[in-house]
Design a protein around this motif. Structure first.
Motif: not given
Ligand SMILES: [Zn+2]
Length: 409
Positions: A138-166
């Protein structure tokens, strides 16, 4: 695959081969080089050539021709600050805020970032990936053609790594460039509220080494703010990340003049993002640095806070970057067209300044200015076509509307 875009009414941000692509600062921020009645030739996803229609060699063969009569053509947006990966929306908090609760009060009661972290812990990697992939399209359809994405909703080893692997999976499969930032230092988990050092040790000793070994992040982010990570804690974390070659891009000065800008500059941060609360001391620090100020008017709008002083920063001679800050709590929109409008109406940026802040300057905050952000030979052909649009001022003018009719990535 060779594509011709022909009869372009106005082609924006045309750079010659020997032009340097560097952040535009101060007065130069309104410079928007363009060609009228122009063409662009794309070969194998890169810009092979562009120029005025009268200089187009019509003897060549093209696999596809796009007629851009009466259209504006521009490089796609670079959204350099998003939290695109998350488990659920937070419209319940939105309603609480309408009824008078503040963002800080909601956060103190386990809402906000901690709410997102609790939901994310129970969400599978596949489900997280599927929902983030949909948002990305959806973001691409609105013209975004490069993006940065952050982790930060994990707040534990397992969940932060899960986010980054996504995010790594999104990177692998996405048609657009993606950069990843480690934001384990987004908030203190409930059980570490009274033991900050305990959580900082986890980030330094358990998260950072894995992130580095698996190359899961390009940047290190810290939410440097009162009630979150102090200047000293931010410094400790940035020093630890530097040992792994992770450069800082940090959240600073959103809720108070917290010293975030200065600590970012001290650590040679690529960018300091938010800056609702800045004055002369922050301006002086930025003027003596290569750190880029990133403004996020969508968050100020959604939280009903005062906007970032873009005019003051530009008039002081600084470069400005605009980004969406897409996230489920304080800015549930990745529509960069809306960001243009907020920047112009609320922060008094000119349409040309807003566009430069969202393309070339934003590319610099992701260290991708050598291949995206302008129309230049050899650059990635990440391009937006706006049908029946003859002037870039119509983008912020037609607020709430997406005038982009075709996105090439
Ligand atoms: Zn953010």
């Amino acid at each position: 695959m060779r594509i011709l875009i022909k009869n372009i009414k106005k082609l924006l941000q045309t750079y010659h081969s020997n032009d340097d692509v560097v952040p535009l600062k101060g007065q130069a921020m309104k410079n928007l080089p363009f060609l009228e009645n122009a063409f662009v030739i794309i070969d194998n996803k890169r810009i092979l050539d562009f120029g005025e229609m009268k200089s187009l060699n019509t003897e060549q063969h093209f696999d596809e021709e796009i007629d851009a009569t009466n259209s504006l053509v521009m490089p796609g947006y670079v959204d350099s600050h998003t939290h695109l990966v998350h488990a659920t929306t937070r419209e319940d908090e939105f309603v609480q805020r309408i009824q008078g609760a503040s963002y800080a009060e909601i956060a103190a009661n386990g809402g906000g970032i901690l709410n997102s972290a609790a939901k994310l812990a129970n969400c599978s990697e596949d489900d997280l990936y599927a929902s983030a992939w949909q948002r990305l399209q959806k973001a691409i359809a609105m013209g975004t053609t490069t993006i940065e994405i952050k982790s930060g909703y994990g707040l534990s080893v397992a969940s932060e790594l899960k986010m980054l692997r996504v995010i790594a999976r999104l990177k692998e499969n996405s048609p657009i460039p993606i950069k990843a930032s480690l934001l384990a230092a987004h908030a203190y988990p409930m059980e570490y509220k009274q033991n900050h050092q305990g959580y900082i040790d986890i980030i330094i000793n358990e998260i950072l080494p894995v992130v580095a070994a698996e190359q899961l992040a390009d940047y290190m982010d810290v939410f440097c703010e009162e009630g979150f990570f102090s200047v000293a804690e931010t410094s400790t974390l940035l020093n630890a990340a530097a040992k792994y070659g992770l450069k800082p891009k940090i959240h600073a000065n959103q809720l108070a003049a917290s010293g975030g800008v200065q600590v970012g500059v001290l650590h040679n941060a690529i960018s300091v993002d938010h800056l609702e609360c800045v004055g002369q001391a922050e301006v002086d620090a930025l003027l003596n640095s290569n750190t880029l100020p990133v403004l996020l008017p969508g968050a100020a709008y959604f939280l009903g806070m005062h906007y970032q002083p873009a005019r003051m920063l530009i008039d002081a001679g600084l470069p400005i970057v605009l980004a969406s800050d897409y996230n489920p709590g304080s800015c549930p929109s990745y529509n960069m067209n809306t960001i243009q409008s907020l920047a112009c109406t609320q922060m008094k940026m000119l349409p040309s300044e807003a566009l430069n802040a969202s393309t070339i300057n934003a590319a610099c905050t992701l260290e991708l200015q050598h291949e995206i952000g302008v129309i230049k030979k050899g650059y990635r052909a990440n391009i937006c076509i706006l049908k029946d649009v003859h002037n870039e001022a119509l983008i912020p003018y037609a607020f709430g509307e997406n005038l982009i009719s075709q996105v090439l990535v």
